[in-house]
Design a protein around this motif. Structure first.
Motif, mmCIF file in Angstrom:
data_model
loop_
_atom_site.group_PDB
_atom_site.id
_atom_site.type_symbol
_atom_site.label_atom_id
_atom_site.label_comp_id
_atom_site.label_asym_id
_atom_site.label_seq_id
_atom_site.Cartn_x
_atom_site.Cartn_y
_atom_site.Cartn_z
ATOM 1 N N THR A 62 0.831 -1.204 0.000
ATOM 2 C CA THR A 62 0.000 0.000 0.000
ATOM 3 C C THR A 62 0.866 1.254 0.000
ATOM 4 O O THR A 62 0.600 2.207 -0.743
ATOM 5 N N LEU A 63 1.914 1.255 0.826
ATOM 6 C CA LEU A 63 2.821 2.415 0.842
ATOM 7 C C LEU A 63 3.563 2.553 -0.479
ATOM 8 O O LEU A 63 3.775 3.666 -0.963
ATOM 9 N N TRP A 64 3.951 1.435 -1.087
ATOM 10 C CA TRP A 64 4.624 1.488 -2.390
ATOM 11 C C TRP A 64 3.698 2.089 -3.432
ATOM 12 O O TRP A 64 4.116 2.922 -4.235
ATOM 13 N N GLU A 65 2.438 1.670 -3.439
ATOM 14 C CA GLU A 65 1.478 2.214 -4.394
ATOM 15 C C GLU A 65 1.264 3.704 -4.159
ATOM 16 O O GLU A 65 1.184 4.483 -5.103
ATOM 17 N N ALA A 66 1.138 4.097 -2.891
ATOM 18 C CA ALA A 66 0.912 5.507 -2.569
ATOM 19 C C ALA A 66 2.114 6.361 -2.960
ATOM 20 O O ALA A 66 1.953 7.506 -3.380
ATOM 21 N N ALA A 67 3.322 5.816 -2.830
ATOM 22 C CA ALA A 67 4.533 6.568 -3.166
ATOM 23 C C ALA A 67 4.665 6.780 -4.661
ATOM 24 O O ALA A 67 5.242 7.769 -5.114
ATOM 25 N N TYR A 130 -6.528 -4.371 -3.970
ATOM 26 C CA TYR A 130 -7.455 -3.670 -3.083
ATOM 27 C C TYR A 130 -7.697 -2.247 -3.580
ATOM 28 O O TYR A 130 -8.827 -1.781 -3.621
ATOM 29 N N GLY A 131 -6.607 -1.556 -3.914
ATOM 30 C CA GLY A 131 -6.730 -0.180 -4.390
ATOM 31 C C GLY A 131 -7.498 -0.079 -5.690
ATOM 32 O O GLY A 131 -8.235 0.884 -5.920
ATOM 33 N N ILE A 139 -11.187 0.412 1.458
ATOM 34 C CA ILE A 139 -11.279 1.187 2.690
ATOM 35 C C ILE A 139 -9.950 1.174 3.444
ATOM 36 O O ILE A 139 -9.433 2.220 3.825
ATOM 37 N N GLY A 140 -9.398 0.006 3.676
ATOM 38 C CA GLY A 140 -8.122 -0.093 4.406
ATOM 39 C C GLY A 140 -6.993 0.606 3.673
ATOM 40 O O GLY A 140 -6.181 1.308 4.274
ATOM 41 N N VAL A 141 -6.940 0.408 2.356
ATOM 42 C CA VAL A 141 -5.912 1.052 1.547
ATOM 43 C C VAL A 141 -6.042 2.561 1.644
ATOM 44 O O VAL A 141 -5.061 3.275 1.839
ATOM 45 N N HIS A 142 -7.267 3.059 1.543
ATOM 46 C CA HIS A 142 -7.506 4.498 1.624
ATOM 47 C C HIS A 142 -7.090 5.041 2.996
ATOM 48 O O HIS A 142 -6.492 6.114 3.086
ATOM 49 N N MET A 143 -7.385 4.292 4.061
ATOM 50 C CA MET A 143 -7.001 4.731 5.409
ATOM 51 C C MET A 143 -5.489 4.814 5.552
ATOM 52 O O MET A 143 -4.962 5.788 6.093
#
Length: 155
Positions: A62-67, A130-131, A139-143
């Motif tokens: 999730t952090l990798w995707e957000a980065a 998930y994303g 939901i979890g990914v967004h949080m």
């Protein structure tokens, strides 16, 4: 891609920094190192069960995707293999993104794995789906993304 760098400072202490300049790429790097250390048997970071490995994988992915950038490319590369097996166009038909997310989650958590790297990789793959799937999966990914953006100031 535009990256904003901010300095997180302790309130009321001029010139003192808690984390220094921290970006989502910095959090992604830290998570990757922690995941690797835990899987390699670090005494400081205990990843000693399939559940912990899968959760670390989900959080790291999730952090990798957000980065974004190379970090997102790594997560999407890891995710492409199991998505090819379970996803649209597979021999199992088209389960949809929600069905693919369910399958990856079950594979990560339901089986007993001798090597903890396997549920960690399935966790990373699941976090990408998930994303994309949205709904309850997102939901979890967004949080996690919202919390990371607050920590880094939206970097």
């Amino acid at each position: 891609m535009h990256t904003t760098v901010i300095t997180l400072a302790a309130p009321g202490i001029s010139g003192m920094q808690i984390f220094g300049a921290l970006t989502l790429s910095g959090l992604a790097l830290g998570s990757a190192i922690a995941l690797l250390a835990g899987l390699r048997g670090s005494k400081k970071i205990k990843i000693d069960s399939k559940d912990k490995a899968a959760w670390w994988g989900i959080t790291t992915g999730t952090l990798w995707e957000a980065a974004g950038g190379t970090w997102a490319d790594l997560a999407e590369g890891i995710s492409s293999v199991p998505q090819g097996v379970f996803g649209a166009g597979s021999t199992f038909g088209n389960p949809g993104l929600g069905g693919t997310a369910l399958a990856l989650t079950l594979v990560a958590f339901a089986f007993e794995w001798k090597r903890l790297v396997v549920p960690a990789l399935f966790g990373i793959a699941a976090s990408v789906v998930y994303g994309e799937a949205g709904g309850i999966w997102g939901i979890g990914v967004h949080m996690v993304r919202m919390i990371a953006a607050k920590v880094t100031g939206g970097a």
